[in-house]
Design an enzyme around this catalytic site. Sequence first.
Site, PDB file in Angstrom:
ATOM      1  N   HIS A 136       0.811  -1.454  -0.055  1.00 32.58           N
ATOM      2  CA  HIS A 136      -0.026   0.120   0.019  1.00 32.58           C
ATOM      3  C   HIS A 136       0.627   1.256  -0.098  1.00 32.58           C
ATOM      4  O   HIS A 136       0.178   2.119  -0.167  1.00 32.58           O
ATOM      5  CB  HIS A 136      -0.922  -0.034   1.132  1.00 32.58           C
ATOM      6  CG  HIS A 136      -2.058   0.559   1.026  1.00 32.58           C
ATOM      7  ND1 HIS A 136      -2.020   1.763  -0.020  1.00 32.58           N
ATOM      8  CD2 HIS A 136      -3.437   0.506   1.260  1.00 32.58           C
ATOM      9  CE1 HIS A 136      -3.392   2.109  -0.045  1.00 32.58           C
ATOM     10  NE2 HIS A 136      -4.121   1.643   0.524  1.00 32.58           N
ATOM     11  N   TYR A 187     -14.450   5.738   9.298  1.00 31.57           N
ATOM     12  CA  TYR A 187     -13.838   6.149   8.206  1.00 31.57           C
ATOM     13  C   TYR A 187     -14.031   5.755   7.028  1.00 31.57           C
ATOM     14  O   TYR A 187     -14.670   4.540   6.876  1.00 31.57           O
ATOM     15  CB  TYR A 187     -12.079   5.462   8.807  1.00 31.57           C
ATOM     16  CG  TYR A 187     -11.123   5.836   7.534  1.00 31.57           C
ATOM     17  CD1 TYR A 187     -10.235   6.727   8.085  1.00 31.57           C
ATOM     18  CD2 TYR A 187     -10.905   5.252   6.529  1.00 31.57           C
ATOM     19  CE1 TYR A 187      -9.044   7.114   7.249  1.00 31.57           C
ATOM     20  CE2 TYR A 187      -9.934   5.686   5.448  1.00 31.57           C
ATOM     21  CZ  TYR A 187      -9.103   6.525   6.149  1.00 31.57           C
ATOM     22  OH  TYR A 187      -7.989   6.947   5.154  1.00 31.57           O
ATOM     23  N   SER A 234     -12.729   6.517   3.201  1.00 28.52           N
ATOM     24  CA  SER A 234     -11.653   7.231   2.269  1.00 28.52           C
ATOM     25  C   SER A 234     -12.244   7.672   0.969  1.00 28.52           C
ATOM     26  O   SER A 234     -13.099   7.191   0.359  1.00 28.52           O
ATOM     27  CB  SER A 234     -10.349   6.082   2.144  1.00 28.52           C
ATOM     28  OG  SER A 234      -9.667   6.959   1.167  1.00 28.52           O
ATOM     29  N   THR A 252      -5.452  10.653  -0.360  1.00 23.22           N
ATOM     30  CA  THR A 252      -6.926  10.457   0.161  1.00 23.22           C
ATOM     31  C   THR A 252      -7.301  11.451   0.916  1.00 23.22           C
ATOM     32  O   THR A 252      -6.436  12.273   1.765  1.00 23.22           O
ATOM     33  CB  THR A 252      -7.131   9.101   0.564  1.00 23.22           C
ATOM     34  OG1 THR A 252      -6.226   9.122   1.772  1.00 23.22           O
ATOM     35  CG2 THR A 252      -6.792   8.077  -0.384  1.00 23.22           C
TER      36      THR A 252
END
Length: 670
Positions: free
Chosen positions: A385, A499, A501, A512
Amino acid sequence: MASLLSLHCVASLKKSGSLIHFRSAALGVHMRHYSSKKTSSSSSSEYLHQSVVPSMHYQKSLPRLPIPKLEDTIRRYLAAQKPLLDDDQFRTTEKLAQDFQNGAGKQLHEELVAQDKNNKHTSYISAPWFDMYLSARDSVVLNFNPFMSFNPDPKIEYNDQLLRATNMVCSAVRFMKTLRAGLLEPEVFHLNPVKSDTDSFKNFIRWVPSSLSWYGAYMANAYPLDMSQYFRLFNSTRIPKRGRDELFTDEKARHLLVMRKGNMYVFDIIDRDGNLVKPAEIQSHLKYILSDSTPAPAFPLSILTSENRDVWAGLREKLIGAGNAEDLRVVDSALFCLCLDDESMRDHIHISHNMLHGNGCNRWYDKSFSLIVTKDGQAAINFEHSWGDGVAVLRFQNEVFKDTTEKPLVHPGSAAAAVDSASAVRRLQFKLNKELENGIQKAKENIDSAISKLTIDAMEFKRGGKEQLKKNKLSPDAIAQLAFQMGFLRQYGQTVATYESCSTAAFKHGRTETIRPATVHTKKCSHAFVQQPGKHSVAELRAMLDECSKYHGQLTKEAAMGQGFDRHLFAMRYLATSKGQALPSLYTDPAYAAINHNILSTSTLTSPAVSLGGFAPVVPDGFGVGYGVHDNWIGCNVSSYPARNVHEFLQCVHKSLEDIFTVLDGKPLS
């Protein structure tokens, strides 16, 4: 850390006045708005297509990511804290936030703005965000790497493991060559495709200098997106280093890394002239690997990529010391990693576990991405990532799916080439000493322990989806998010940090921003539906749904325009830390820690290529919620650790959706 889940990509863009709004999520990219129509189709099998507009044509003129006004950030932060705190806690947090705005925060904000002015080639979040990922010491498995699985090939006979792996490797090389030649269609969001997604527009815009091209597209209601992460897709690996990892890319390498039964093989898939090796030869080499009788290694080296990063960094130094530097370089520089699994998949849950983590022996988790193909031809991408947010990965996945299903290069009955695969394919053999063997043994115990705690479950709600919600003038994403709030309240009796994104790829080097779906409106609505269903009329409940939808739409629009609060606060905190300053009290407030302890980490994904996506929770007492709102149904793929009950959560979410759709049908809740 909440920010761990910032995988995430463009999910949907809408016009809102003069603003664009992309809703996105941890994995989400909603591709139906994007141009898939190619300007000119290449007769050559070397390229996917040949775009009239160069791939990076818009990059130079992309607008810069704005830094929000400090007072807007504080206002938005307090609005997000309101549903999570009682009155006393809120008063404390409000006082700390106002002190920050008038004192330490004012200074940090001014410094951030000044720093940004001196770095016009990038965005204010880019360097801190890379640093956050690369400095994290936790294992990339479960904590960072997500997966996205491919839909099966509609032509059943093409789902054979050897056939599908060969076609996907060939399409991946074609994508890479198209990208590097500057012939890949630029990533553009078309608000009015009839006007901008046309040959005449492309033939015009190609002549507009790249320093002005974004403005030309904007005039036609088209929004080019940042493509700066794309070069890391291929020949790239995250290298473990003590304290902070490094990203390595070697675009000269021509070989593929293949894993099977924990053994590692390499062979060239690009020839000396830079052309794709004949598909029949690639098929022959993969067939050779699939029939290789070499037993699984007692100490599979790849398991080390699942370790704590400092531990892995230390062991990697010892590997190099033991004479493995050259073979490690071969692994790191490979175009990508193809994992051929000997197992067939039982169901979606099995697919999720296998593609998200597997058993650790047949993956090199540090590669920018790994293409996994199981014995029964199920395929997925697992990606590292730190280098990007999934925008590039999803584009790659969509193009590979389209290419392999529409223009496969090998077919059932295609004969593999009569070549000497035994000399073309090399199995890597690493020199291990006792210390390295012990390290591998320990890593195996650690990953086994970690994955044994993870539960994944899925749910499909068949009563309705996007079509019905849009008819009712409700945002599909807002309703899905509301169902998670209601579900959690029903199960645990509370509202918690959530959360979602959102991509800021409309800006140069955008990453983001966070949408905060738990609001005063969702809290009020959830309490009404869950705890007082008899107290409110259908009209009142319906009005609450409208209010939630409207507010969620506003938050989404703000986030897409770089007007959230999370990244701004993160960047100021990063600035204070990097200067060795004491953290302002806003950051030491327990409420700041709590809002960043994201119990509900959510991510949306719908794409013609993707069957499902998934990721682990970002905190031990959280849920990892992958979801998609389809035309006539809503699907969720959710993970949890032992602190939470994922099966019960999904039952509660299903019940919430039932209640919402009952109200939309004009019926009272029983």
